[in-house]
Design a protein around this motif. Sequence first.
Motif, PDB file in Angstrom:
ATOM      1  N   LYS A  52     -14.841  63.357  38.164  1.00 34.46           N
ATOM      2  CA  LYS A  52     -15.413  61.888  37.977  1.00 34.46           C
ATOM      3  C   LYS A  52     -14.631  60.821  39.053  1.00 34.46           C
ATOM      4  O   LYS A  52     -15.204  59.967  39.552  1.00 34.46           O
ATOM      5  N   ASP A  53     -13.501  61.122  39.309  1.00 33.48           N
ATOM      6  CA  ASP A  53     -12.711  60.129  39.927  1.00 33.48           C
ATOM      7  C   ASP A  53     -12.953  60.546  41.528  1.00 33.48           C
ATOM      8  O   ASP A  53     -13.081  59.383  42.176  1.00 33.48           O
ATOM      9  N   VAL A  54     -13.482  61.556  42.002  1.00 41.23           N
ATOM     10  CA  VAL A  54     -13.846  61.863  43.403  1.00 41.23           C
ATOM     11  C   VAL A  54     -14.972  61.085  43.462  1.00 41.23           C
ATOM     12  O   VAL A  54     -15.424  60.315  44.492  1.00 41.23           O
ATOM     13  N   ILE A 115     -21.309  65.953  38.693  1.00 37.04           N
ATOM     14  CA  ILE A 115     -19.891  65.619  38.142  1.00 37.04           C
ATOM     15  C   ILE A 115     -19.610  66.718  37.367  1.00 37.04           C
ATOM     16  O   ILE A 115     -20.327  66.879  36.410  1.00 37.04           O
ATOM     17  N   ASP A 116     -18.409  67.312  37.315  1.00 32.04           N
ATOM     18  CA  ASP A 116     -17.842  68.185  36.353  1.00 32.04           C
ATOM     19  C   ASP A 116     -16.966  67.460  35.387  1.00 32.04           C
ATOM     20  O   ASP A 116     -15.779  67.037  36.043  1.00 32.04           O
ATOM     21  N   HIS A 117     -17.107  67.124  34.181  1.00 36.79           N
ATOM     22  CA  HIS A 117     -16.171  66.147  33.618  1.00 36.79           C
ATOM     23  C   HIS A 117     -14.998  66.886  33.118  1.00 36.79           C
ATOM     24  O   HIS A 117     -14.276  66.184  32.573  1.00 36.79           O
ATOM     25  N   ARG A 118     -15.006  68.323  33.160  1.00 43.27           N
ATOM     26  CA  ARG A 118     -13.632  69.108  32.640  1.00 43.27           C
ATOM     27  C   ARG A 118     -12.594  68.912  33.556  1.00 43.27           C
ATOM     28  O   ARG A 118     -11.545  69.237  33.199  1.00 43.27           O
ATOM     29  N   TYR A 119     -12.823  68.250  34.825  1.00 47.15           N
ATOM     30  CA  TYR A 119     -11.643  68.064  35.815  1.00 47.15           C
ATOM     31  C   TYR A 119     -11.364  66.464  35.901  1.00 47.15           C
ATOM     32  O   TYR A 119     -12.254  65.749  35.914  1.00 47.15           O
ATOM     33  N   ASP A 120     -10.149  66.347  35.809  1.00 42.82           N
ATOM     34  CA  ASP A 120      -9.484  64.733  36.178  1.00 42.82           C
ATOM     35  C   ASP A 120      -9.006  65.081  37.501  1.00 42.82           C
ATOM     36  O   ASP A 120      -8.638  65.958  37.985  1.00 42.82           O
ATOM     37  N   TYR A 123     -10.997  67.118  42.337  1.00 43.26           N
ATOM     38  CA  TYR A 123     -11.633  68.219  42.492  1.00 43.26           C
ATOM     39  C   TYR A 123     -12.719  68.452  43.033  1.00 43.26           C
ATOM     40  O   TYR A 123     -13.540  67.362  42.780  1.00 43.26           O
ATOM     41  N   ILE A 124     -13.129  69.352  44.126  1.00 43.91           N
ATOM     42  CA  ILE A 124     -14.172  69.343  44.905  1.00 43.91           C
ATOM     43  C   ILE A 124     -14.656  70.800  45.027  1.00 43.91           C
ATOM     44  O   ILE A 124     -13.777  71.503  45.503  1.00 43.91           O
ATOM     45  N   LYS A 125     -15.832  71.109  44.682  1.00 43.66           N
ATOM     46  CA  LYS A 125     -16.156  72.392  44.848  1.00 43.66           C
ATOM     47  C   LYS A 125     -17.728  72.370  45.744  1.00 43.66           C
ATOM     48  O   LYS A 125     -18.614  71.718  45.271  1.00 43.66           O
ATOM     49  N   GLN A 140      -8.510  71.160  45.688  1.00 41.60           N
ATOM     50  CA  GLN A 140      -7.952  70.618  44.382  1.00 41.60           C
ATOM     51  C   GLN A 140      -6.645  70.044  44.349  1.00 41.60           C
ATOM     52  O   GLN A 140      -6.033  70.493  45.423  1.00 41.60           O
ATOM     53  N   HIS A 141      -6.173  69.265  43.404  1.00 42.98           N
ATOM     54  CA  HIS A 141      -4.820  68.464  43.547  1.00 42.98           C
ATOM     55  C   HIS A 141      -4.416  67.575  44.595  1.00 42.98           C
ATOM     56  O   HIS A 141      -4.105  66.778  44.490  1.00 42.98           O
ATOM     57  N   GLU A 142      -4.811  67.970  45.896  1.00 36.85           N
ATOM     58  CA  GLU A 142      -4.513  67.122  47.000  1.00 36.85           C
ATOM     59  C   GLU A 142      -5.715  67.168  47.899  1.00 36.85           C
ATOM     60  O   GLU A 142      -6.500  68.119  48.098  1.00 36.85           O
ATOM     61  N   HIS A 143      -5.882  65.910  48.615  1.00 32.81           N
ATOM     62  CA  HIS A 143      -7.229  65.677  49.358  1.00 32.81           C
ATOM     63  C   HIS A 143      -7.447  66.837  50.563  1.00 32.81           C
ATOM     64  O   HIS A 143      -8.452  67.290  50.875  1.00 32.81           O
ATOM     65  N   ASN A 144      -6.054  67.403  51.065  1.00 36.46           N
ATOM     66  CA  ASN A 144      -6.403  68.507  52.184  1.00 36.46           C
ATOM     67  C   ASN A 144      -6.123  69.802  51.799  1.00 36.46           C
ATOM     68  O   ASN A 144      -5.699  70.795  52.571  1.00 36.46           O
ATOM     69  N   HIS A 145      -5.857  70.205  50.482  1.00 36.02           N
ATOM     70  CA  HIS A 145      -5.390  71.374  49.842  1.00 36.02           C
ATOM     71  C   HIS A 145      -6.720  72.323  49.413  1.00 36.02           C
ATOM     72  O   HIS A 145      -7.169  72.083  48.395  1.00 36.02           O
ATOM     73  N   VAL A 146      -6.925  73.023  50.374  1.00 37.33           N
ATOM     74  CA  VAL A 146      -8.005  74.143  49.954  1.00 37.33           C
ATOM     75  C   VAL A 146      -7.393  75.007  49.058  1.00 37.33           C
ATOM     76  O   VAL A 146      -6.364  75.730  49.513  1.00 37.33           O
ATOM     77  N   THR A 147      -8.001  75.344  47.825  1.00 33.72           N
ATOM     78  CA  THR A 147      -7.310  76.401  46.953  1.00 33.72           C
ATOM     79  C   THR A 147      -8.170  77.539  46.708  1.00 33.72           C
ATOM     80  O   THR A 147      -7.537  78.595  46.239  1.00 33.72           O
ATOM     81  N   TYR A 148      -9.397  77.455  47.376  1.00 35.02           N
ATOM     82  CA  TYR A 148     -10.160  78.870  47.025  1.00 35.02           C
ATOM     83  C   TYR A 148     -11.272  78.766  48.107  1.00 35.02           C
ATOM     84  O   TYR A 148     -11.809  77.770  48.424  1.00 35.02           O
ATOM     85  N   ILE A 149     -11.407  80.077  48.594  1.00 43.41           N
ATOM     86  CA  ILE A 149     -12.632  80.301  49.480  1.00 43.41           C
ATOM     87  C   ILE A 149     -13.136  81.640  49.302  1.00 43.41           C
ATOM     88  O   ILE A 149     -12.289  82.532  49.041  1.00 43.41           O
ATOM     89  N   ALA A 150     -14.380  81.774  49.162  1.00 40.77           N
ATOM     90  CA  ALA A 150     -15.025  82.826  48.872  1.00 40.77           C
ATOM     91  C   ALA A 150     -16.552  83.071  49.855  1.00 40.77           C
ATOM     92  O   ALA A 150     -16.993  82.139  50.096  1.00 40.77           O
TER      93      ALA A 150
END
Length: 448
Positions: A52-54, A115-120, A123-125, A140-150
Amino acid sequence: MENINLKLLAMLRRELVTSVGCTEPAAVALACATSRRYLCDELAKLSIVVSKDVFKNGFKVGIPGSSQKGLFIAAALGYLFGDSETELEVLSGISSESLPHAEKLVKSGMISIDIDHRYDGLYIKVVAEGDHNSSEVVIQHEHNHVTYIATNGGVIFENLNAGNAGQPNCQEVLDEVSPERIIRFADEVPIEDIAFIYDAAVVNLEAARQGMAQGWGLNIGKTLLSIDDGFEGSSTDLTMSGITRASAWAAAASDARMSGNSCPVVINSGSGNQGITASLPVLSIAKDLGMKKEIVTRALAVSHLMALYQKHFSDRISAFCGVVTAATGAGCGTAYMMGGRLPEIEDTINTALGGISGMICDGAKPSCAMKIALAVQNGLLACVLSLKGKRITPGEGIVAKDACTTIRNIGVLARDGMCRTDEIILQIMLNGDLSSTSNVGPSEESLV
C-alpha cells in the motif's frame, strides 16, 4: 580508519545513490525492466503487486519522460525501455518517441496493478508472461534491492536479507552508532573519502535550479523567493520577511504561555495556541501592509471562523495538531484581507491542509511554538499561492474536489483515523521508549 567508520562510509555510499524521478515508480520500473530481461518471450501480460505504501507514493506522482502520473506509465516505460543495470536511473533517457509505445502498452490492458495488504513498507512483485515463458521479480526492503528472480517457476536468484550482497545492512550499522559517534565520524574521516557527498549536493542543486527556472508543480521554491519582493504585476507587498515575522509573533506568544507565563490569551476551539495562531499572523501582516482597522477586523473574523469551522468536524483534542487548522484560518483571513474571495480562500484551505495536515499533537509544551511557526508559514504560503492562481489540485493525496470536502476528510482523519496514533503517542509520552518491546501498551498503573 576504525571499523565503524568504514561501515558508515560504506553505508553512505550505498544510500546516496541517484534516482531519476520518485523512487517508488522508479523501483516499479526497475522490477519491470528486470522481468523483461529474464522473460525471453513476447509480452502477453504484466502483473504487478505492490504494498500500500508503494501504491500510495506512486499513485499521483509525475513520471520522467512523460507528462503523465502514476505507476502504470512507469511500469510500461520501465518494461519497454528501462535498463535494469542503471537501477534507480532506469527511467533516465526516455525520449518523446518512446512515450506512444508505452501509452499503447498501458491501453492494451496487459498491465495490472494490485495492492497486497500483507506487506508494509516497500514491496514490489512483477510477473511477466509470454506465450511460452514467464519471469518473476521481487524488490523488497530497499528500492534497488532485488530479492527474488525466477523464470518459468524455477528460482535463479534469492536474497531475502535487507541489503545487497557484500554491503552493510544499514539497520545493523545504525544500531552500533549514536549522535556522538556520528560526530566523531565527521571529525575523523579523511576529506577525500567523503568528497562524493559534496558532489551529491551539487547534483541536487542543479535540480533546484531547474525547478526555479521552469514552471514545475506549484512553483513553491520560486514563489518563496518571489514573495520577498512582491508578486510581479501585483500590488501586494506580502514578503518572505513578513511571513517570517508573522510566524515569529505567533510562536513568541506560545513560547511565553507554554513556559509558564501567566499572560492571558483569547482562545479558539478551546485552545490558547489556536487562538494565538488564528489572530497574530493576521495582525502582523496587516501592520506590514498598513491595512485599515476595519478590514483587519473582518479578516480576523474570517480567520477565527474558518478555524472553528474546521475543528467542528473533528474532536477538539486528538492526535491531529490543531494549530494546522488555526493557521489555515489565518491564511484564509490574510487572503481575504488582500482581496481574495471564495475561490482564493478555498484554494488556501486545500493547499494548506494538503501541506502539513499530518502534524501530530503530542501534548502541550514549549516546543509547540515550533509547530506554530511551521504551521503559520504553511498557511501563509498557501495564501500566497492562491493569490497567484496556484493550488494543490483535487486528487493529490487527501485534497478533495472542494474545500468543504477536504475539511470533512481531515475531520475523519483526525477523529477516526488517528485514534491508534493518539494511543501510541500517549504510550511514548508515558513510557519514554517503546523500541525495546513489541508490546506497545502502557500498564494500567502507568496511566494512573
